[in-house]
Scaffold this motif. Structure first.
Motif, PDB file in Angstrom:
ATOM      1  N   ILE A  66      10.594  37.095  21.887  1.00 47.93           N
ATOM      2  CA  ILE A  66      12.025  37.168  22.193  1.00 47.93           C
ATOM      3  C   ILE A  66      12.376  35.919  22.988  1.00 47.93           C
ATOM      4  O   ILE A  66      11.769  35.652  24.033  1.00 47.93           O
ATOM      5  N   LEU A  67      13.343  35.148  22.504  1.00 42.24           N
ATOM      6  CA  LEU A  67      13.742  33.918  23.176  1.00 42.24           C
ATOM      7  C   LEU A  67      14.992  34.146  24.017  1.00 42.24           C
ATOM      8  O   LEU A  67      15.787  35.045  23.754  1.00 42.24           O
ATOM      9  N   SER A  68      15.161  33.311  25.014  1.00 40.99           N
ATOM     10  CA  SER A  68      16.378  33.371  25.818  1.00 40.99           C
ATOM     11  C   SER A  68      17.573  32.992  24.953  1.00 40.99           C
ATOM     12  O   SER A  68      17.486  32.098  24.109  1.00 40.99           O
ATOM     13  N   SER A  69      18.687  33.662  25.160  1.00 38.45           N
ATOM     14  CA  SER A  69      19.905  33.348  24.406  1.00 38.45           C
ATOM     15  C   SER A  69      20.801  32.378  25.156  1.00 38.45           C
ATOM     16  O   SER A  69      21.835  31.961  24.637  1.00 38.45           O
ATOM     17  N   VAL A  70      20.402  31.991  26.379  1.00 36.80           N
ATOM     18  CA  VAL A  70      21.259  31.166  27.217  1.00 36.80           C
ATOM     19  C   VAL A  70      20.405  30.253  28.090  1.00 36.80           C
ATOM     20  O   VAL A  70      19.261  30.576  28.411  1.00 36.80           O
ATOM     21  N   LEU A 102      25.226  29.508  23.048  1.00 34.69           N
ATOM     22  CA  LEU A 102      24.461  30.750  23.025  1.00 34.69           C
ATOM     23  C   LEU A 102      23.699  30.843  21.709  1.00 34.69           C
ATOM     24  O   LEU A 102      24.236  30.499  20.657  1.00 34.69           O
ATOM     25  N   ARG A 103      22.456  31.342  21.775  1.00 37.31           N
ATOM     26  CA  ARG A 103      21.598  31.342  20.585  1.00 37.31           C
ATOM     27  C   ARG A 103      20.927  32.695  20.380  1.00 37.31           C
ATOM     28  O   ARG A 103      20.621  33.409  21.336  1.00 37.31           O
ATOM     29  N   ALA A 104      20.694  33.009  19.115  1.00 33.06           N
ATOM     30  CA  ALA A 104      20.069  34.284  18.759  1.00 33.06           C
ATOM     31  C   ALA A 104      18.643  34.342  19.295  1.00 33.06           C
ATOM     32  O   ALA A 104      17.892  33.373  19.177  1.00 33.06           O
ATOM     33  N   PRO A 105      18.238  35.482  19.866  1.00 30.86           N
ATOM     34  CA  PRO A 105      16.913  35.589  20.492  1.00 30.86           C
ATOM     35  C   PRO A 105      15.758  35.777  19.508  1.00 30.86           C
ATOM     36  O   PRO A 105      14.600  35.610  19.878  1.00 30.86           O
ATOM     37  N   PHE A 106      16.064  36.143  18.266  1.00 31.64           N
ATOM     38  CA  PHE A 106      15.027  36.350  17.248  1.00 31.64           C
ATOM     39  C   PHE A 106      15.698  36.471  15.884  1.00 31.64           C
ATOM     40  O   PHE A 106      16.927  36.543  15.785  1.00 31.64           O
ATOM     41  N   ASP A 107      14.887  36.486  14.830  1.00 36.22           N
ATOM     42  CA  ASP A 107      15.421  36.772  13.502  1.00 36.22           C
ATOM     43  C   ASP A 107      15.871  38.227  13.483  1.00 36.22           C
ATOM     44  O   ASP A 107      15.072  39.129  13.774  1.00 36.22           O
ATOM     45  N   GLY A 108      17.120  38.458  13.155  1.00 36.72           N
ATOM     46  CA  GLY A 108      17.590  39.833  13.169  1.00 36.72           C
ATOM     47  C   GLY A 108      19.023  39.955  12.701  1.00 36.72           C
ATOM     48  O   GLY A 108      19.569  39.058  12.056  1.00 36.72           O
ATOM     49  N   TYR A 187      19.233  43.279  28.025  1.00 31.78           N
ATOM     50  CA  TYR A 187      18.590  44.586  28.145  1.00 31.78           C
ATOM     51  C   TYR A 187      17.582  44.724  27.007  1.00 31.78           C
ATOM     52  O   TYR A 187      17.957  44.774  25.836  1.00 31.78           O
ATOM     53  N   LEU A 188      16.304  44.784  27.371  1.00 29.65           N
ATOM     54  CA  LEU A 188      15.226  44.832  26.391  1.00 29.65           C
ATOM     55  C   LEU A 188      14.538  46.190  26.433  1.00 29.65           C
ATOM     56  O   LEU A 188      14.571  46.877  27.458  1.00 29.65           O
ATOM     57  N   PRO A 189      13.899  46.595  25.328  1.00 29.96           N
ATOM     58  CA  PRO A 189      13.142  47.850  25.347  1.00 29.96           C
ATOM     59  C   PRO A 189      12.132  47.861  26.489  1.00 29.96           C
ATOM     60  O   PRO A 189      11.577  46.812  26.856  1.00 29.96           O
ATOM     61  N   HIS A 190      11.880  49.030  27.045  1.00 32.52           N
ATOM     62  CA  HIS A 190      11.043  49.121  28.240  1.00 32.52           C
ATOM     63  C   HIS A 190       9.597  48.715  27.983  1.00 32.52           C
ATOM     64  O   HIS A 190       8.882  48.299  28.908  1.00 32.52           O
ATOM     65  N   ASN A 191       9.140  48.803  26.731  1.00 28.55           N
ATOM     66  CA  ASN A 191       7.751  48.451  26.435  1.00 28.55           C
ATOM     67  C   ASN A 191       7.553  46.969  26.129  1.00 28.55           C
ATOM     68  O   ASN A 191       6.460  46.541  25.752  1.00 28.55           O
ATOM     69  N   VAL A 192       8.602  46.163  26.293  1.00 28.69           N
ATOM     70  CA  VAL A 192       8.491  44.718  26.081  1.00 28.69           C
ATOM     71  C   VAL A 192       7.649  44.094  27.195  1.00 28.69           C
ATOM     72  O   VAL A 192       7.773  44.457  28.366  1.00 28.69           O
ATOM     73  N   GLY A 205      17.058  29.467  22.885  1.00 23.10           N
ATOM     74  CA  GLY A 205      16.407  29.133  21.630  1.00 23.10           C
ATOM     75  C   GLY A 205      15.042  28.505  21.773  1.00 23.10           C
ATOM     76  O   GLY A 205      14.409  28.180  20.768  1.00 23.10           O
ATOM     77  N   GLU A 206      14.554  28.340  23.004  1.00 20.06           N
ATOM     78  CA  GLU A 206      13.241  27.724  23.220  1.00 20.06           C
ATOM     79  C   GLU A 206      12.334  28.567  24.109  1.00 20.06           C
ATOM     80  O   GLU A 206      11.159  28.759  23.801  1.00 20.06           O
ATOM     81  N   SER A 207      12.857  29.057  25.218  1.00 16.58           N
ATOM     82  CA  SER A 207      12.025  29.751  26.201  1.00 16.58           C
ATOM     83  C   SER A 207      11.749  31.190  25.775  1.00 16.58           C
ATOM     84  O   SER A 207      12.678  31.965  25.530  1.00 16.58           O
ATOM     85  N   VAL A 208      10.473  31.548  25.705  1.00 14.19           N
ATOM     86  CA  VAL A 208      10.088  32.927  25.407  1.00 14.19           C
ATOM     87  C   VAL A 208      10.230  33.752  26.680  1.00 14.19           C
ATOM     88  O   VAL A 208       9.635  33.433  27.707  1.00 14.19           O
ATOM     89  N   ILE A 209      11.049  34.803  26.619  1.00 14.24           N
ATOM     90  CA  ILE A 209      11.249  35.653  27.796  1.00 14.24           C
ATOM     91  C   ILE A 209      10.476  36.957  27.697  1.00 14.24           C
ATOM     92  O   ILE A 209      10.315  37.668  28.690  1.00 14.24           O
ATOM     93  N   GLY A 210      10.004  37.286  26.493  1.00 11.83           N
ATOM     94  CA  GLY A 210       9.251  38.521  26.333  1.00 11.83           C
ATOM     95  C   GLY A 210       8.731  38.672  24.921  1.00 11.83           C
ATOM     96  O   GLY A 210       9.017  37.853  24.036  1.00 11.83           O
TER      97      GLY A 210
END
Length: 213
Positions: A66-70, A102-108, A187-192, A205-210
């Motif tokens: 999951i990438l940062s969107s900002v 602002l950028r999409a955090p993943f393919d979805g 807000y990410l799922p608790h198991n992330v 679009g670059e930094s992995v946050i989870g």
């Protein structure tokens, strides 16, 4: 996998205001009105910085990232109860001189979005959450997990913009909006598995946050 985003170096949102200010700058330069030349020149530089739209090359090592969107600084990472569901809450502060795209955090897929127009009080004002301009989005990943993103303006004369439609498929790192200065909450799922901490600098679009479990 490497995703290359090809766009103009200046966001299309900034073309008109930048051209207008550049025209004034040239006019004041030719008329030797040095004070106005300085003011318009400084404003032009500020607009070019705010509307800059840099190329981002995203190297993805794992499909569940999951990438940062900002762009900005992480203010907090905590648990939060949302609609009777425990989630991970990541708060990011986006400054005026950070990249505003602002950028999409993943393919979805964009499940839903809503923009509430309003004013832009300082975030410390207790009325900001009620009155400030805000955008809410939900994204669903290919694995079926859903995340929610909230963008809120902070003392900014630039409106929040979202260019997305419900059901729209988005590639990881693709642009979906504009936030010149404000706060973003993911807000990410608790198991992330969270990959950042308070004080971390993140890039959209670059930094992995989870990572999804």
């Amino acid at each position: 996998m490497i995703i290359q985003n090809d766009t103009f170096i200046l966001s299309k949102r900034g073309w008109l205001p930048s051209m207008l200010v550049a025209t004034f700058f040239l006019f004041f330069t030719m008329t030797t009105l040095h004070l106005f030349q300085f003011i318009s020149g400084a404003l032009l530089i500020a607009l070019l910085l705010i509307y800059r739209n840099p190329e981002r090359t995203t190297t993805i090592n794992e499909a569940n990232s999951i990438l940062s969107s900002v762009d900005g600084v992480v203010l907090g990472v905590e648990d939060a109860l949302i609609d009777e569901k425990m989630m991970k809450k990541i708060t990011v502060l986006n400054g005026l001189w950070d990249v505003s795209m602002l950028r999409a955090p993943f393919d979805g897929v964009v499940e839903a979005y809503k923009v509430r127009h309003g004013i832009s009080l300082p975030l410390y004002n207790p009325l900001s959450d009620t009155l400030n301009e805000k955008a809410l989005l939900s994204f669903r990943a290919a694995c079926g997990e859903e995340i929610f993103i909230e963008h809120m303006s902070d003392q900014s004369c630039f409106p929040i913009e979202v260019e997305a439609e419900e059901g729209q498929k988005m590639k990881e790192g693709s642009r979906y909006g504009f936030l010149a200065k404000g706060r973003t909450i993911l807000y990410l799922p608790h198991n992330v598995t969270i990959s950042i901490h308070p004080g971390s600098n993140v890039r959209a679009g670059e930094s992995v946050i989870g990572q999804f479990a």
